[in-house]
Design an enzyme around this catalytic site. Structure first.
Site, PDB file in Angstrom:
ATOM      1  N   LYS A  29      11.060   5.416 -10.573  1.00 19.55           N
ATOM      2  CA  LYS A  29       9.764   4.714 -10.334  1.00 19.55           C
ATOM      3  C   LYS A  29       8.750   5.892  -9.772  1.00 19.55           C
ATOM      4  CE  LYS A  29       8.601   2.388  -6.637  1.00 19.55           C
ATOM      5  NZ  LYS A  29       7.278   2.919  -6.116  1.00 19.55           N
ATOM      6  N   ASN A  30       9.327   6.526  -8.925  1.00 12.92           N
ATOM      7  CA  ASN A  30       8.561   7.497  -8.127  1.00 12.92           C
ATOM      8  C   ASN A  30       8.262   8.659  -8.695  1.00 12.92           C
ATOM      9  OD1 ASN A  30       8.341   5.629  -6.260  1.00 12.92           O
ATOM     10  ND2 ASN A  30       9.627   6.651  -4.619  1.00 12.92           N
ATOM     11  N   ARG A  56      -0.438   1.851  -4.688  1.00  8.84           N
ATOM     12  CA  ARG A  56      -0.831   3.085  -4.212  1.00  8.84           C
ATOM     13  C   ARG A  56      -0.583   4.346  -4.786  1.00  8.84           C
ATOM     14  NH1 ARG A  56      -1.408   5.684   1.108  1.00  8.84           N
ATOM     15  NH2 ARG A  56      -0.765   7.611   0.862  1.00  8.84           N
ATOM     16  N   ASP A  90       1.935  -1.034  -0.392  1.00  7.73           N
ATOM     17  CA  ASP A  90       3.189  -1.534   0.343  1.00  7.73           C
ATOM     18  C   ASP A  90       2.936  -1.879   1.838  1.00  7.73           C
ATOM     19  OD1 ASP A  90       4.800  -1.513  -1.678  1.00  7.73           O
ATOM     20  OD2 ASP A  90       5.793   0.265  -1.088  1.00  7.73           O
ATOM     21  N   ASP A 119      13.405   4.705   1.715  1.00 11.37           N
ATOM     22  CA  ASP A 119      13.428   3.467   1.001  1.00 11.37           C
ATOM     23  C   ASP A 119      14.587   2.928   1.049  1.00 11.37           C
ATOM     24  OD1 ASP A 119      10.704   4.069   0.252  1.00 11.37           O
ATOM     25  OD2 ASP A 119      11.185   4.783  -1.718  1.00 11.37           O
TER      26      ASP A 119
HETATM   27  C1  UD1 Z   1       6.523   8.014  -1.549  1.00 11.46           C
HETATM   28  C2  UD1 Z   1       7.046   7.202  -2.045  1.00 11.46           C
HETATM   29  C3  UD1 Z   1       7.856   6.173  -1.376  1.00 11.46           C
HETATM   30  C4  UD1 Z   1       8.568   6.868  -0.285  1.00 11.46           C
HETATM   31  C5  UD1 Z   1       7.813   7.741   0.431  1.00 11.46           C
HETATM   32  C6  UD1 Z   1       8.774   8.859   1.268  1.00 11.46           C
HETATM   33  C7  UD1 Z   1       5.907   7.028  -4.380  1.00 11.46           C
HETATM   34  C8  UD1 Z   1       5.221   6.281  -5.249  1.00 11.46           C
HETATM   35  N1  UD1 Z   1       6.288   6.563  -3.150  1.00 11.46           N
HETATM   36  O1  UD1 Z   1       5.421   7.752  -0.804  1.00 11.46           O
HETATM   37  O2  UD1 Z   1       8.624   5.159  -2.172  1.00 11.46           O
HETATM   38  O3  UD1 Z   1       8.968   6.062   0.674  1.00 11.46           O
HETATM   39  O4  UD1 Z   1       7.093   8.855  -0.528  1.00 11.46           O
HETATM   40  O5  UD1 Z   1       9.690   8.985   0.692  1.00 11.46           O
HETATM   41  O6  UD1 Z   1       6.591   8.215  -4.779  1.00 11.46           O
HETATM   42  N2  UD1 Z   1       1.021  10.719   5.506  1.00 11.46           N
HETATM   43  C9  UD1 Z   1      -0.228  10.897   5.966  1.00 11.46           C
HETATM   44  N3  UD1 Z   1      -1.041  11.524   5.565  1.00 11.46           N
HETATM   45  C10 UD1 Z   1      -1.281  11.888   4.277  1.00 11.46           C
HETATM   46  C11 UD1 Z   1       0.040  11.500   3.486  1.00 11.46           C
HETATM   47  C12 UD1 Z   1       1.039  10.703   4.228  1.00 11.46           C
HETATM   48  O7  UD1 Z   1      -0.222  10.674   7.439  1.00 11.46           O
HETATM   49  O8  UD1 Z   1      -2.108  12.435   3.504  1.00 11.46           O
HETATM   50  C13 UD1 Z   1       2.281  10.056   6.084  1.00 11.46           C
HETATM   51  C14 UD1 Z   1       2.507   8.436   5.518  1.00 11.46           C
HETATM   52  O9  UD1 Z   1       1.702   7.527   6.253  1.00 11.46           O
HETATM   53  C15 UD1 Z   1       3.860   8.500   6.063  1.00 11.46           C
HETATM   54  C16 UD1 Z   1       4.234   9.912   5.453  1.00 11.46           C
HETATM   55  O10 UD1 Z   1       3.399  10.599   5.929  1.00 11.46           O
HETATM   56  O11 UD1 Z   1       4.224   7.912   7.336  1.00 11.46           O
HETATM   57  C17 UD1 Z   1       5.076  10.187   4.480  1.00 11.46           C
HETATM   58  O12 UD1 Z   1       4.292   9.682   3.463  1.00 11.46           O
HETATM   59  P1  UD1 Z   1       4.461  10.241   1.873  1.00 11.46           P
HETATM   60  O13 UD1 Z   1       5.681  11.222   2.047  1.00 11.46           O
HETATM   61  O14 UD1 Z   1       3.192  10.888   1.505  1.00 11.46           O
HETATM   62  O15 UD1 Z   1       4.910   9.013   0.823  1.00 11.46           O
HETATM   63  P2  UD1 Z   1       4.255   8.449  -0.258  1.00 11.46           P
HETATM   64  O16 UD1 Z   1       3.919   9.547  -1.101  1.00 11.46           O
HETATM   65  O17 UD1 Z   1       3.205   7.476  -0.141  1.00 11.46           O
END
Ligand code: UD1
Length: 421
Positions: free
Chosen positions: A23-24, A95, A119, A308
């Site tokens: 999925k990701n 998202r 989520d 996850d």
């Molecule tokens: C992706 C995955 C999700 C997984 C996560 C971490 C997808 C669709 N989803 O989510 O399943 O759990 O990676 O492996 O691929 N953050 C900030 N600012 C930003 C970006 C992120 O503060 O600009 C924080 C987020 O709130 C979180 C952390 O960084 O606490 C990690 O987020 P991130 O790695 O970006 O996760 P996603 O890409 O949203």
């Protein structure tokens, strides 16, 4: 009226499951096709709700999208100039819609992407996406719930050190940089296998990217990219889900079409819990113990333990023969489901980003509610280890990430039904 999944336990899951594409990865690969005019094809596509949402998003951007579920492939024909707006209804539903931001800014020099929901597992800001694009010359504002990025002269390469190895920010910035003028260096980048998959597709499209699989990505911008055909890597989180299903229920599950090398830390932890793990060329087999030993786990960016799979660790510790400490370092608010697990009799003490879980000999079935994809699957698995019937609501979350979930459960011998309630 909503769908619920009802499972009866205790039961032991045994048999074989096949793992679909990740999925990701697939959602971002679909977004990445926007970078090249013409027809790209993605294969090994999982039949999950989020793929349908991304298909709809691309259609609204002017692409012709042909999703052949039987063939597990999506053909995307990208027009010479795609639209540049990602609507709120789609971004709120998923998202990962924000992964069109980088490609649209690079391709159209303007993007308007609704601020996401998705989520309920933490604040999940966009500051790192924003900071990186600004360094590359984009002007960014927030207007009426939309993030608006504009760069009339086109993006320019820049050096950017991410505050944290964010998966989404790394992907967006990497995609944007492929068409920027000059060199971009992304330091402290995330290096999840799905990011490697996206980088490999971009390279097939003609991008110049080095450092793939490391924390430093170097991207030399090129004037244009070409469409390609690309196969999605296996879903390591789905593979891990079934591995934990064996561990928690004390069964033996062979997980096919999986890549064990993307789950090294996870499989090591399962061995510590008392599982026997055998790896072969096509996947791996996990044989769960009669009762698992507790494990201590801290979630971290790859190659650390994936956040996850954290809910499954809590479920495993909840039936273990002792106490295990689980530390959540990626999503601060990912504990919502522990109060649902407590309804099954789990003993969980939360303290900030730590959860101390004391195993009990047997959970007891009860109605519970899932508030995200993985929590949903973890509650179902915990329900299978519980005495009596567990009814899980919020199963639309499970549909977002698991293909043929009910068929797989029943194929493994679970007494499980999905019905309207
Ligand atoms: C992706 C995955 C999700 C997984 C996560 C971490 C997808 C669709 N989803 O989510 O399943 O759990 O990676 O492996 O691929 N953050 C900030 N600012 C930003 C970006 C992120 O503060 O600009 C924080 C987020 O709130 C979180 C952390 O960084 O606490 C990690 O987020 P991130 O790695 O970006 O996760 P996603 O890409 O949203």
């Amino acid at each position: 009226m909503e769908d619920v999944i009802a499972v009866s336990g205790p039961s032991t899951l045994n048999g074989t499951v096949r793992v679909p594409g990740a999925k990701n990865s697939v959602l971002k690969l679909m977004a990445a096709t926007l970078l090249a005019e013409g027809e790209s094809t993605i294969t090994n596509v999982p039949n999950i709700q989020d793929v349908w949402i991304m298909a709809e998003l691309l259609r609204r951007l002017g692409c012709a999208v042909d999703y052949d579920v039987e063939a597990a492939s999506v053909r995307i024909d990208v027009p010479p100039m795609p639209g540049h707006q990602a609507d709120y209804d789609l971004v709120r539903a998923m998202r990962a819609s924000i992964s069109v931001l980088g490609p649209l800014v690079a391709r159209c020099r303007r993007a308007e992407v609704a601020l996401p929901g998705g989520d309920a597992i933490g604040s999940r800001g966009l500051d790192m996406h924003r900071a990186g694009l600004e360094l590359m010359g984009a002007e960014i504002s927030i207007d009426h719930g939309y993030l608006i990025a504009s760069v009339p002269e086109g993006l320019s390469g820049a050096r950017h050190i991410l505050d944290f190895p964010s998966v989404g920010a790394t992907e967006n910035l990497m995609m944007a940089a492929t068409l920027a003028e000059g060199r971009t260096v992304l330091d402290n980048a995330a290096r999840e296998p799905e990011i490697t998959d996206i980088a490999e597709m971009l390279i097939e499209m003609g991008a110049d990217i080095s450092g793939v699989g490391t924390n430093t990505l170097v991207i030399n911008g090129v004037p244009s990219l070409r469409p390609v055909t690309h196969r999605v890597v296996p879903d390591r989180i789905v593979a891990g889900t079934w591995a934990f299903a064996a561990a928690v229920t004390g069964g033996t599950i062979t997980i096919q079409d999986a890549d064990a090398s993307a789950l090294t830390v996870v499989l090591d932890k399962l061995v510590q819990a008392g599982c026997a793990v055998t790896v072969d060329t096509d996947g791996f087999t996990v044989k769960g113990p009669e009762r698992p030993e507790p494990i201590n786990v801290s979630t971290l960016p790859y190659p650390g333990f994936p956040t996850d799979l954290q809910p499954f660790v809590v479920a495993l510790n909840a039936v273990s023969s002792g106490s295990g400490m689980v530390t959540e370092n990626v999503f601060e608010a990912r504990w919502g489901f522990t109060s649902e697990l407590a309804r099954l009799g789990a003993v969980v003490r939360l303290d900030g980003h730590h959860a101390l879980v004391q195993g009990v000999p047997r959970l007891s079935g009860a109605p519970v509610v899932a508030n995200d994809i993985r929590a949903g699957a973890a509650l179902v698995i915990a329900g299978l280890a519980a005495e009596g019937t567990t009814e899980v609501r919020g199963v639309d979350h499970i549909d977002r990430g698991y293909e043929r979930f009910m068929e797989n459960l029943r194929g493994l011998g679970a007494r499980a039904v999905r019905r309207r309630a």
